[in-house]
Scaffold this motif. Structure first.
Motif, mmCIF file in Angstrom:
data_model
loop_
_atom_site.group_PDB
_atom_site.id
_atom_site.type_symbol
_atom_site.label_atom_id
_atom_site.label_comp_id
_atom_site.label_asym_id
_atom_site.label_seq_id
_atom_site.Cartn_x
_atom_site.Cartn_y
_atom_site.Cartn_z
ATOM 1 N N TRP A 23 25.385 37.866 28.854
ATOM 2 C CA TRP A 23 24.407 38.286 29.861
ATOM 3 C C TRP A 23 23.123 37.466 29.748
ATOM 4 O O TRP A 23 22.531 37.071 30.758
ATOM 5 C CB TRP A 23 24.096 39.776 29.710
ATOM 6 C CG TRP A 23 25.000 40.671 30.494
ATOM 7 C CD1 TRP A 23 25.946 41.527 30.008
ATOM 8 C CD2 TRP A 23 25.051 40.803 31.923
ATOM 9 N NE1 TRP A 23 26.582 42.179 31.030
ATOM 10 C CE2 TRP A 23 26.054 41.758 32.217
ATOM 11 C CE3 TRP A 23 24.356 40.206 32.970
ATOM 12 C CZ2 TRP A 23 26.365 42.126 33.524
ATOM 13 C CZ3 TRP A 23 24.676 40.584 34.278
ATOM 14 C CH2 TRP A 23 25.664 41.527 34.550
ATOM 15 N N ALA A 24 22.691 37.199 28.530
ATOM 16 C CA ALA A 24 21.482 36.397 28.330
ATOM 17 C C ALA A 24 21.651 35.008 28.929
ATOM 18 O O ALA A 24 20.759 34.505 29.632
ATOM 19 C CB ALA A 24 21.164 36.297 26.838
ATOM 20 N N ASP A 25 22.804 34.405 28.682
ATOM 21 C CA ASP A 25 23.063 33.069 29.206
ATOM 22 C C ASP A 25 23.111 33.082 30.737
ATOM 23 O O ASP A 25 22.598 32.167 31.397
ATOM 24 C CB ASP A 25 24.379 32.521 28.643
ATOM 25 C CG ASP A 25 24.310 32.312 27.139
ATOM 26 O OD1 ASP A 25 23.198 32.313 26.583
ATOM 27 O OD2 ASP A 25 25.391 32.153 26.529
ATOM 28 N N LEU A 59 17.743 44.372 39.600
ATOM 29 C CA LEU A 59 19.067 43.771 39.430
ATOM 30 C C LEU A 59 20.170 44.778 39.702
ATOM 31 O O LEU A 59 20.160 45.899 39.179
ATOM 32 C CB LEU A 59 19.211 43.241 37.994
ATOM 33 C CG LEU A 59 20.545 42.572 37.653
ATOM 34 C CD1 LEU A 59 20.612 41.188 38.283
ATOM 35 C CD2 LEU A 59 20.704 42.468 36.134
ATOM 36 N N ASP A 60 21.130 44.401 40.535
ATOM 37 C CA ASP A 60 22.323 45.205 40.781
ATOM 38 C C ASP A 60 23.362 44.761 39.748
ATOM 39 O O ASP A 60 24.010 43.725 39.906
ATOM 40 C CB ASP A 60 22.840 44.970 42.202
ATOM 41 C CG ASP A 60 24.028 45.859 42.559
ATOM 42 O OD1 ASP A 60 24.808 46.213 41.646
ATOM 43 O OD2 ASP A 60 24.216 46.159 43.755
ATOM 44 N N ALA A 66 30.293 41.231 39.025
ATOM 45 C CA ALA A 66 31.306 40.638 39.890
ATOM 46 C C ALA A 66 31.044 39.150 40.102
ATOM 47 O O ALA A 66 31.978 38.337 40.134
ATOM 48 C CB ALA A 66 31.340 41.372 41.232
ATOM 49 N N ALA A 67 29.774 38.786 40.240
ATOM 50 C CA ALA A 67 29.423 37.382 40.423
ATOM 51 C C ALA A 67 29.785 36.564 39.186
ATOM 52 O O ALA A 67 30.259 35.422 39.286
ATOM 53 C CB ALA A 67 27.930 37.253 40.724
ATOM 54 N N ARG A 68 29.570 37.130 38.022
ATOM 55 C CA ARG A 68 29.946 36.445 36.782
ATOM 56 C C ARG A 68 31.459 36.220 36.718
ATOM 57 O O ARG A 68 31.932 35.154 36.338
ATOM 58 C CB ARG A 68 29.493 37.264 35.568
ATOM 59 C CG ARG A 68 28.001 37.228 35.300
ATOM 60 C CD ARG A 68 27.683 38.016 34.029
ATOM 61 N NE ARG A 68 28.518 37.567 32.916
ATOM 62 C CZ ARG A 68 28.674 38.241 31.787
ATOM 63 N NH1 ARG A 68 28.052 39.395 31.613
ATOM 64 N NH2 ARG A 68 29.426 37.765 30.821
ATOM 65 N N ARG A 73 32.700 33.247 34.380
ATOM 66 C CA ARG A 73 31.843 33.494 33.215
ATOM 67 C C ARG A 73 31.778 34.998 32.919
ATOM 68 O O ARG A 73 30.769 35.523 32.491
ATOM 69 C CB ARG A 73 30.441 32.933 33.453
ATOM 70 C CG ARG A 73 30.409 31.416 33.620
ATOM 71 C CD ARG A 73 29.039 30.904 34.011
ATOM 72 N NE ARG A 73 28.019 31.249 33.018
ATOM 73 C CZ ARG A 73 26.719 30.980 33.175
ATOM 74 N NH1 ARG A 73 26.306 30.363 34.295
ATOM 75 N NH2 ARG A 73 25.843 31.317 32.240
ATOM 76 N N GLY A 74 32.911 35.634 33.140
ATOM 77 C CA GLY A 74 32.954 37.083 32.999
ATOM 78 C C GLY A 74 33.287 37.571 31.605
ATOM 79 O O GLY A 74 33.215 36.826 30.623
#
Length: 216
Positions: A23-25, A59-60, A66-68, A73-74
């Motif tokens: 998440w940080a990245d 932030l949603d 979902a975007a990740r 990058r999930g």
């Protein structure tokens, strides 16, 4: 007698390092910042996702998740995310005749990733699959249904008092608080946690001795 042991997932079986680092990245934020904020909001009794909203207000999280995934990058889990005592402890508990259930607040994908690790467990389920999450009573009712044991013969193990120990106890289950990860260490010696937990463990291996003592 303990017939079933149900385990929390994050910081009980699996390290959360990779999850929060990713998440940080994704948010282009130092990893230490995310870790510190997660610790701060949880210590305040807030949802850990609030840490992400402090970095990016409004932030949603679901949409961003979902975007990740769409960007490749999930979420990811592999053997290196497991604590070292997971496989030997779970295997030994099963050899003692205990049913092993893994159930925690995780996504549907996390459940799939955990099953792919072929852990020595009789059942793996997540809140994403069940449609209910800790600390709700409904979640622990599902744990009991999965345990195939009475509440007094089912032990729930976790690191977080608010999500694990207190609600499991309220649902009638036996409880063990695990001194592991930030939350486990933060609240390990809190008088209310000590009073609420039937047992306190420093590792999963401690559960083997507990089962041998209780089951004779």
């Amino acid at each position: 007698m303990i017939e079933t042991i149900a385990f929390d997932i994050g910081e009980t079986l699996v390290r959360d390092d990779r999850y929060w680092a990713s998440w940080a990245d994704w948010l282009d934020t130092p990893r230490h910042t995310v870790s510190a904020l997660v610790g701060a909001v949880v210590a305040q009794g807030r949802d850990n996702a609030d840490a992400l909203r402090l970095i990016r207000p409004g932030l949603d999280v679901r949409a961003e998740y979902a975007a990740r995934e769409a960007a490749g990058r999930g979420e990811h889990l592999d053997e290196t995310d497991l604590y070292d005592d997971v496989r030997p402890a779970l295997a030994e508990l099963r050899s003692l005749g205990v049913r092993v259930v893994i159930a925690g607040n995780q996504t549907v994908k996390a459940a799939q990733l955990l099953r792919a690790l072929d852990l020595p467990a009789d059942l793996i389920a997540t809140s994403g699959e069940w449609g209910c999450a800790k600390p709700s009573y409904e979640f622990f009712a599902r744990v009991l249904a999965a345990s195939s044991s009475a509440p007094y013969a089912t032990l729930y193990v976790g690191d977080h008092p608010i999500n694990d120990v207190y609600p499991a106890r309220a649902a009638g289950l036996l409880t063990a608080h695990l001194r592991r990860g930030p939350w486990g260490c933060l609240w390990a010696d809190d008088p209310e946690v000590v009073a609420a937990a039937d047992w306190r463990a420093g590792s999963l291996g401690d559960l083997i001795a507990i089962v041998r003592e209780q089951n004779g």
